[in-house]
Motif scaffolding. Structure first.
Motif, PDB file in Angstrom:
ATOM      1  N   GLU A  96       0.804  -1.224   0.000  1.00  0.00           N
ATOM      2  CA  GLU A  96       0.000   0.000   0.000  1.00  0.00           C
ATOM      3  C   GLU A  96       0.839   1.277   0.000  1.00  0.00           C
ATOM      4  OE1 GLU A  96       0.498  -1.092   4.417  1.00  0.00           O
ATOM      5  OE2 GLU A  96       0.483  -2.066   2.453  1.00  0.00           O
ATOM      6  N   SER A  97       2.147   1.159  -0.042  1.00  0.00           N
ATOM      7  CA  SER A  97       3.029   2.329   0.015  1.00  0.00           C
ATOM      8  C   SER A  97       2.810   3.254  -1.175  1.00  0.00           C
ATOM      9  CB  SER A  97       4.490   1.890   0.052  1.00  0.00           C
ATOM     10  OG  SER A  97       4.763   1.144   1.219  1.00  0.00           O
ATOM     11  N   ARG A  98       2.960   4.558  -0.931  1.00  0.00           N
ATOM     12  CA  ARG A  98       2.798   5.590  -1.952  1.00  0.00           C
ATOM     13  C   ARG A  98       4.116   6.341  -2.123  1.00  0.00           C
ATOM     14  NH1 ARG A  98      -1.016   6.082   1.751  1.00  0.00           N
ATOM     15  NH2 ARG A  98      -0.432   8.173   2.440  1.00  0.00           N
ATOM     16  N   VAL A  99       4.470   6.603  -3.360  1.00  0.00           N
ATOM     17  CA  VAL A  99       5.756   7.250  -3.665  1.00  0.00           C
ATOM     18  C   VAL A  99       5.528   8.380  -4.663  1.00  0.00           C
ATOM     19  CG1 VAL A  99       8.093   6.955  -4.560  1.00  0.00           C
ATOM     20  CG2 VAL A  99       7.010   5.088  -3.282  1.00  0.00           C
ATOM     21  N   VAL A 100       6.038   9.570  -4.324  1.00  0.00           N
ATOM     22  CA  VAL A 100       6.072  10.690  -5.263  1.00  0.00           C
ATOM     23  C   VAL A 100       7.515  10.909  -5.677  1.00  0.00           C
ATOM     24  CG1 VAL A 100       5.704  13.169  -5.576  1.00  0.00           C
ATOM     25  CG2 VAL A 100       4.015  11.802  -4.330  1.00  0.00           C
ATOM     26  N   TYR A 101       7.777  10.761  -6.960  1.00  0.00           N
ATOM     27  CA  TYR A 101       9.107  10.966  -7.527  1.00  0.00           C
ATOM     28  C   TYR A 101       9.230  12.397  -8.044  1.00  0.00           C
ATOM     29  CZ  TYR A 101       9.746   5.846  -7.688  1.00  0.00           C
ATOM     30  OH  TYR A 101       9.875   4.513  -7.373  1.00  0.00           O
ATOM     31  N   PRO A 106      14.170  16.121 -18.720  1.00  0.00           N
ATOM     32  CA  PRO A 106      13.108  15.724 -19.648  1.00  0.00           C
ATOM     33  C   PRO A 106      13.121  14.243 -19.993  1.00  0.00           C
ATOM     34  CG  PRO A 106      14.172  17.750 -20.377  1.00  0.00           C
ATOM     35  CD  PRO A 106      15.001  17.220 -19.242  1.00  0.00           C
ATOM     36  N   ILE A 107      14.303  13.633 -20.042  1.00  0.00           N
ATOM     37  CA  ILE A 107      14.358  12.207 -20.353  1.00  0.00           C
ATOM     38  C   ILE A 107      13.733  11.402 -19.222  1.00  0.00           C
ATOM     39  CG2 ILE A 107      15.914  10.247 -20.635  1.00  0.00           C
ATOM     40  CD1 ILE A 107      17.614  11.836 -22.417  1.00  0.00           C
ATOM     41  N   VAL A 108      13.973  11.821 -17.986  1.00  0.00           N
ATOM     42  CA  VAL A 108      13.327  11.149 -16.854  1.00  0.00           C
ATOM     43  C   VAL A 108      11.811  11.270 -16.994  1.00  0.00           C
ATOM     44  CG1 VAL A 108      13.077  11.091 -14.345  1.00  0.00           C
ATOM     45  CG2 VAL A 108      15.317  11.550 -15.356  1.00  0.00           C
ATOM     46  N   LEU A 109      11.341  12.440 -17.408  1.00  0.00           N
ATOM     47  CA  LEU A 109       9.907  12.645 -17.575  1.00  0.00           C
ATOM     48  C   LEU A 109       9.327  11.680 -18.605  1.00  0.00           C
ATOM     49  CD1 LEU A 109       7.314  14.215 -17.031  1.00  0.00           C
ATOM     50  CD2 LEU A 109       8.080  15.946 -18.668  1.00  0.00           C
ATOM     51  N   THR A 110      10.054  11.437 -19.686  1.00  0.00           N
ATOM     52  CA  THR A 110       9.538  10.529 -20.708  1.00  0.00           C
ATOM     53  C   THR A 110       9.458   9.097 -20.199  1.00  0.00           C
ATOM     54  OG1 THR A 110      11.706  10.038 -21.683  1.00  0.00           O
ATOM     55  CG2 THR A 110      10.513  11.966 -22.535  1.00  0.00           C
ATOM     56  N   HIS A 111      10.222   8.785 -19.165  1.00  0.00           N
ATOM     57  CA  HIS A 111      10.200   7.434 -18.590  1.00  0.00           C
ATOM     58  C   HIS A 111       9.288   7.352 -17.366  1.00  0.00           C
ATOM     59  CE1 HIS A 111      13.294   5.426 -21.002  1.00  0.00           C
ATOM     60  NE2 HIS A 111      13.894   6.598 -21.042  1.00  0.00           N
ATOM     61  N   ALA A 112       8.523   8.401 -17.114  1.00  0.00           N
ATOM     62  CA  ALA A 112       7.686   8.411 -15.912  1.00  0.00           C
ATOM     63  C   ALA A 112       6.725   7.230 -15.882  1.00  0.00           C
ATOM     64  CB  ALA A 112       6.905   9.729 -15.830  1.00  0.00           C
ATOM     65  N   ARG A 113       6.220   6.831 -17.041  1.00  0.00           N
ATOM     66  CA  ARG A 113       5.274   5.717 -17.056  1.00  0.00           C
ATOM     67  C   ARG A 113       5.904   4.441 -16.517  1.00  0.00           C
ATOM     68  NH1 ARG A 113       2.165   6.401 -22.897  1.00  0.00           N
ATOM     69  NH2 ARG A 113       1.030   8.310 -22.359  1.00  0.00           N
ATOM     70  N   ALA A 114       7.189   4.266 -16.784  1.00  0.00           N
ATOM     71  CA  ALA A 114       7.875   3.091 -16.247  1.00  0.00           C
ATOM     72  C   ALA A 114       7.923   3.150 -14.732  1.00  0.00           C
ATOM     73  CB  ALA A 114       9.286   3.001 -16.817  1.00  0.00           C
ATOM     74  N   LEU A 115       8.036   4.355 -14.195  1.00  0.00           N
ATOM     75  CA  LEU A 115       8.083   4.521 -12.747  1.00  0.00           C
ATOM     76  C   LEU A 115       6.719   4.341 -12.109  1.00  0.00           C
ATOM     77  CD1 LEU A 115      10.381   7.660 -12.446  1.00  0.00           C
ATOM     78  CD2 LEU A 115      10.957   5.352 -11.752  1.00  0.00           C
ATOM     79  N   LEU A 116       5.662   4.511 -12.887  1.00  0.00           N
ATOM     80  CA  LEU A 116       4.319   4.534 -12.315  1.00  0.00           C
ATOM     81  C   LEU A 116       3.665   3.162 -12.246  1.00  0.00           C
ATOM     82  CD1 LEU A 116       2.946   7.798 -13.965  1.00  0.00           C
ATOM     83  CD2 LEU A 116       4.097   7.503 -11.785  1.00  0.00           C
ATOM     84  N   GLY A 118       3.203   0.509 -10.226  1.00  0.00           N
ATOM     85  CA  GLY A 118       3.313  -0.014  -8.883  1.00  0.00           C
ATOM     86  C   GLY A 118       2.271  -1.071  -8.598  1.00  0.00           C
ATOM     87  N   THR A 119       2.090  -1.384  -7.344  1.00  0.00           N
ATOM     88  CA  THR A 119       1.083  -2.355  -6.945  1.00  0.00           C
ATOM     89  C   THR A 119      -0.308  -1.734  -7.037  1.00  0.00           C
ATOM     90  OG1 THR A 119       1.196  -1.664  -4.639  1.00  0.00           O
ATOM     91  CG2 THR A 119       2.694  -3.420  -5.327  1.00  0.00           C
ATOM     92  N   PRO A 120      -1.341  -2.563  -7.197  1.00  0.00           N
ATOM     93  CA  PRO A 120      -2.714  -2.038  -7.216  1.00  0.00           C
ATOM     94  C   PRO A 120      -3.088  -1.355  -5.896  1.00  0.00           C
ATOM     95  CG  PRO A 120      -2.651  -4.277  -8.081  1.00  0.00           C
ATOM     96  CD  PRO A 120      -1.304  -4.004  -7.496  1.00  0.00           C
ATOM     97  N   GLN A 121      -2.501  -1.832  -4.791  1.00  0.00           N
ATOM     98  CA  GLN A 121      -2.846  -1.264  -3.478  1.00  0.00           C
ATOM     99  C   GLN A 121      -2.176   0.086  -3.236  1.00  0.00           C
ATOM    100  OE1 GLN A 121      -1.456  -4.239  -4.194  1.00  0.00           O
ATOM    101  NE2 GLN A 121      -1.896  -5.761  -2.587  1.00  0.00           N
ATOM    102  N   GLY A 122      -1.014   0.298  -3.832  1.00  0.00           N
ATOM    103  CA  GLY A 122      -0.268   1.523  -3.604  1.00  0.00           C
ATOM    104  C   GLY A 122      -0.484   2.540  -4.706  1.00  0.00           C
ATOM    105  N   ALA A 123       0.373   3.554  -4.739  1.00  0.00           N
ATOM    106  CA  ALA A 123       0.266   4.585  -5.768  1.00  0.00           C
ATOM    107  C   ALA A 123       1.634   5.228  -5.973  1.00  0.00           C
ATOM    108  CB  ALA A 123      -0.757   5.646  -5.365  1.00  0.00           C
ATOM    109  N   THR A 124       1.891   5.658  -7.196  1.00  0.00           N
ATOM    110  CA  THR A 124       3.104   6.403  -7.510  1.00  0.00           C
ATOM    111  C   THR A 124       2.734   7.573  -8.410  1.00  0.00           C
ATOM    112  OG1 THR A 124       3.573   5.008  -9.427  1.00  0.00           O
ATOM    113  CG2 THR A 124       4.618   4.389  -7.349  1.00  0.00           C
ATOM    114  N   ALA A 125       3.547   8.617  -8.343  1.00  0.00           N
ATOM    115  CA  ALA A 125       3.343   9.783  -9.203  1.00  0.00           C
ATOM    116  C   ALA A 125       4.691  10.437  -9.452  1.00  0.00           C
ATOM    117  CB  ALA A 125       2.377  10.779  -8.567  1.00  0.00           C
ATOM    118  N   TYR A 126       4.742  11.276 -10.474  1.00  0.00           N
ATOM    119  CA  TYR A 126       5.978  11.938 -10.858  1.00  0.00           C
ATOM    120  C   TYR A 126       5.748  13.440 -10.955  1.00  0.00           C
ATOM    121  CZ  TYR A 126      10.005  13.358 -13.624  1.00  0.00           C
ATOM    122  OH  TYR A 126      11.126  14.002 -14.061  1.00  0.00           O
ATOM    123  N   VAL A 127       6.643  14.217 -10.333  1.00  0.00           N
ATOM    124  CA  VAL A 127       6.577  15.672 -10.386  1.00  0.00           C
ATOM    125  C   VAL A 127       7.776  16.180 -11.178  1.00  0.00           C
ATOM    126  CG1 VAL A 127       6.574  17.817  -9.054  1.00  0.00           C
ATOM    127  CG2 VAL A 127       5.407  15.784  -8.155  1.00  0.00           C
TER     128      VAL A 127
END
Length: 266
Positions: A96-101, A106-116, A118-127
């Motif tokens: 259930e852990s949540r992570v905000v990156y 810009p290259i990191v931004l294009t890979h944000a989907r790879a970072l997102l 996560g588990t169905p119980q948790g959540a991730t997002a990119y700023v």
């Protein structure tokens, strides 16, 4: 419609892409290869040093999730995705852990989907933001949606602070820590030339030549960043010596130019 890649300046090396190249990634440009090769000529141990810095992040994240019960994390200076990422580490302990990156490349931004992913119980997002602008991080919709500042947060500042020069460095760390409640933890690594001064000094000169100036800090200066916090054992130490696992590879102190620590906000 513009792409994040339209913001990439391929004539200048970027720290995240140099890091990616040295660790064997594929998301970099010739200018990053040139810079990375030059740095490794100055100090052949640089890949070992970078790998141990990332392993510290894994151990610190797992420690906070497993032993301190932290379920939400703010990761400053995420860099390019190299598995396992922080959310994979902490969600293995607590799904259930949540992570905000947070990162500004810009290259990191294009890979944000790879970072997102996560588990169905948790959540991730990119700023898409810079540590120099903490208000953009703290006021972002992603921060406000995922992180509850009524509950402890794990603030991760890994491999970033040596690119934050005085006098802004302490102010920026405190600005990110101030809104977080008691029981939150700061996990941070800070570059040093204490163990291989000549070699690391030449690497720092190469970074500066590539328009990426660094501030390397000794042990007292590093420790002072944790003033007012409760530093957990084993204290401020080289990253490979911070709670190593039983299978931890043997690494010479002279091959590591990074201090690391985890501390609790009282």
């Amino acid at each position: 419609m513009t792409s994040p890649l339209d913001r990439v300046d391929t004539s200048k090396a970027h720290s995240a892409r140099v890091y990616d190249y040295i660790l064997g990634g594929k998301d970099h440009y010739p200018v990053d290869v040139e810079a990375g090769d030059a740095m490794c000529r100055h100090w052949p141990s640089l890949p070992v040093h970078m790998l141990e810095n990332r392993r510290f992040m894994h151990r610190a994240g797992r420690f906070l999730a497993r032993e301190k019960g932290i379920r939400q994390f703010l990761d400053i200076g995420t860099g390019l995705p190299t598995a396992p990422n922080l959310h994979e580490v902490v969600q293995e302990v607590a799904p259930e852990s949540r992570v905000v990156y947070v990162d500004n490349d810009p290259i990191v931004l294009t890979h944000a989907r790879a970072l997102l992913q996560g588990t169905p119980q948790g959540a991730t997002a990119y700023v898409d933001a810079d540590m120099h602008d903490p208000e953009a991080i703290l006021n972002s919709p992603e921060f406000e949606a995922l992180l509850d500042v009524g509950e402890p947060v794990g603030l991760m500042i890994i491999g970033v602070l040596h690119f934050i020069l005085p006098p802004d460095d302490r102010r920026l760390v405190r600005r990110l820590l101030d809104p977080l409640p008691a029981g939150s933890h700061l996990a941070m690594t800070i570059g040093t030339a204490d163990f291989a001064p000549e070699e690391v000094g030449r690497v720092a000169q190469e970074y500066a030549r590539q328009n990426m100036p660094m501030a390397l800090r000794d042990l007292p200066s590093t420790t002072s960043f944790f003033d007012g916090l409760e530093i957990v054992e084993p204290g401020v130490t080289q990253v490979h010596r911070w709670r190593p696992g039983a299978a931890q590879r043997r690494v010479a102190d002279r091959d590591i130019a990074m201090y690391g620590a985890v501390a609790r906000k009282p």
